[in-house]
Design a protein around this motif. Structure first.
Motif, mmCIF file in Angstrom:
data_model
loop_
_atom_site.group_PDB
_atom_site.id
_atom_site.type_symbol
_atom_site.label_atom_id
_atom_site.label_comp_id
_atom_site.label_asym_id
_atom_site.label_seq_id
_atom_site.Cartn_x
_atom_site.Cartn_y
_atom_site.Cartn_z
ATOM 1 N N VAL A 99 -4.540 10.735 -2.467
ATOM 2 C CA VAL A 99 -4.029 9.453 -2.963
ATOM 3 C C VAL A 99 -3.180 8.726 -1.914
ATOM 4 O O VAL A 99 -3.235 7.504 -1.809
ATOM 5 N N PHE A 100 -2.391 9.477 -1.129
ATOM 6 C CA PHE A 100 -1.499 8.838 -0.172
ATOM 7 C C PHE A 100 -1.970 8.976 1.277
ATOM 8 O O PHE A 100 -1.885 8.031 2.047
ATOM 9 N N GLY A 101 -2.435 10.141 1.667
ATOM 10 C CA GLY A 101 -2.814 10.376 3.061
ATOM 11 C C GLY A 101 -4.032 9.604 3.499
ATOM 12 O O GLY A 101 -4.056 9.020 4.587
ATOM 13 N N LEU A 102 -5.060 9.587 2.661
ATOM 14 C CA LEU A 102 -6.299 8.898 3.021
ATOM 15 C C LEU A 102 -6.085 7.399 3.229
ATOM 16 O O LEU A 102 -6.373 6.880 4.310
ATOM 17 N N PRO A 103 -5.551 6.663 2.246
ATOM 18 C CA PRO A 103 -5.362 5.224 2.485
ATOM 19 C C PRO A 103 -4.339 4.930 3.583
ATOM 20 O O PRO A 103 -4.522 3.991 4.368
ATOM 21 N N PHE A 104 -3.259 5.716 3.658
ATOM 22 C CA PHE A 104 -2.245 5.476 4.678
ATOM 23 C C PHE A 104 -2.834 5.630 6.075
ATOM 24 O O PHE A 104 -2.617 4.801 6.947
ATOM 25 N N GLY A 105 -3.608 6.698 6.296
ATOM 26 C CA GLY A 105 -4.218 6.917 7.603
ATOM 27 C C GLY A 105 -5.205 5.833 7.967
ATOM 28 O O GLY A 105 -5.221 5.336 9.104
ATOM 29 N N ILE A 106 -6.046 5.432 7.013
ATOM 30 C CA ILE A 106 -7.058 4.402 7.292
ATOM 31 C C ILE A 106 -6.410 3.058 7.572
ATOM 32 O O ILE A 106 -6.727 2.393 8.563
ATOM 33 N N VAL A 107 -5.501 2.628 6.703
ATOM 34 C CA VAL A 107 -4.869 1.310 6.871
ATOM 35 C C VAL A 107 -4.045 1.261 8.155
ATOM 36 O O VAL A 107 -4.072 0.261 8.885
ATOM 37 N N THR A 108 -3.325 2.325 8.461
ATOM 38 C CA THR A 108 -2.531 2.358 9.696
ATOM 39 C C THR A 108 -3.434 2.258 10.921
ATOM 40 O O THR A 108 -3.129 1.525 11.862
ATOM 41 N N GLY A 109 -4.552 2.957 10.901
ATOM 42 C CA GLY A 109 -5.486 2.885 12.022
ATOM 43 C C GLY A 109 -6.110 1.528 12.178
ATOM 44 O O GLY A 109 -6.267 1.013 13.300
ATOM 45 N N ILE A 110 -6.475 0.894 11.079
ATOM 46 C CA ILE A 110 -7.068 -0.442 11.132
ATOM 47 C C ILE A 110 -6.055 -1.451 11.641
ATOM 48 O O ILE A 110 -6.382 -2.311 12.472
ATOM 49 N N LYS A 111 -4.817 -1.371 11.158
ATOM 50 C CA LYS A 111 -3.778 -2.300 11.628
ATOM 51 C C LYS A 111 -3.513 -2.131 13.121
ATOM 52 O O LYS A 111 -3.188 -3.093 13.805
#
Length: 166
Positions: A99-111
């Motif tokens: 719930v937290f690691g997957l979206p956080f990692g993806i969004v941080t990488g995209i940004k």
């Protein structure tokens, strides 16, 4: 010494229970809305992560207070009378990781403008870190809560034996 009139209890037990129920619902609604606000600001608002310190501090202080209170009272949830075991800690940690690691990692990488391989690696590391921190945290909190629960149960047994002796 008399209490202040302002703090005198003027409700019966049923009314007090009703008030506590309303406060309980209000607290958890506020808690999850605060979590949602933190997530939305961090992921979807341009530069929002720079303004999260206040919300994050309030969220973490509240979390620590609730956990410390539950541990002190030797309780875990409303659904279970006993503290869960390692399987539940694994399940909780995996859910938190996803719930937290997957979206956080993806969004941080995209940004950051990284390529997909870098995003995947950073996301995997973030998810692993969150899993480890959560699992260790659950193990520590669960162990402390189990010991406290046992201590409170033994005190209750001792009190019952003392009453029977009278």
């Amino acid at each position: 010494m008399k209490k202040f009139k302002w703090f005198e209890k003027k409700v019966d037990e049923r009314q007090e229970r009703d008030i506590m129920e309303v406060e309980h619902i209000g607290f958890w609604a506020m808690y999850y809305m605060l979590l949602a606000a933190i997530i939305i600001q961090a992921f979807f608002v341009e530069g929002g992560e720079k303004h999260l310190v206040g919300e994050f501090v309030v969220f973490m202080v509240t979390s620590v207070i609730v956990l410390a209170g539950w541990m002190r009272k030797g309780v875990w949830t409303y659904q279970s009378r006993k503290v869960p075991g390692v399987k539940a800690y694994l399940r909780y940690s995996i859910i938190t990781m996803l719930v937290f690691g997957l979206p956080f990692g993806i969004v941080t990488g995209i940004k950051a403008g990284s390529d997909w391989n870098s995003i995947a690696a950073d996301t995997a590391i973030t998810m692993l870190y969150i899993f480890i921190v959560c699992f260790v945290g659950f193990m520590i909190i669960g162990t402390i809560t189990k010991k406290r629960e046992e201590k409170l149960a033994s005190q209750e047994c001792d009190e019952n034996e003392d009453e029977e002796d009278l």
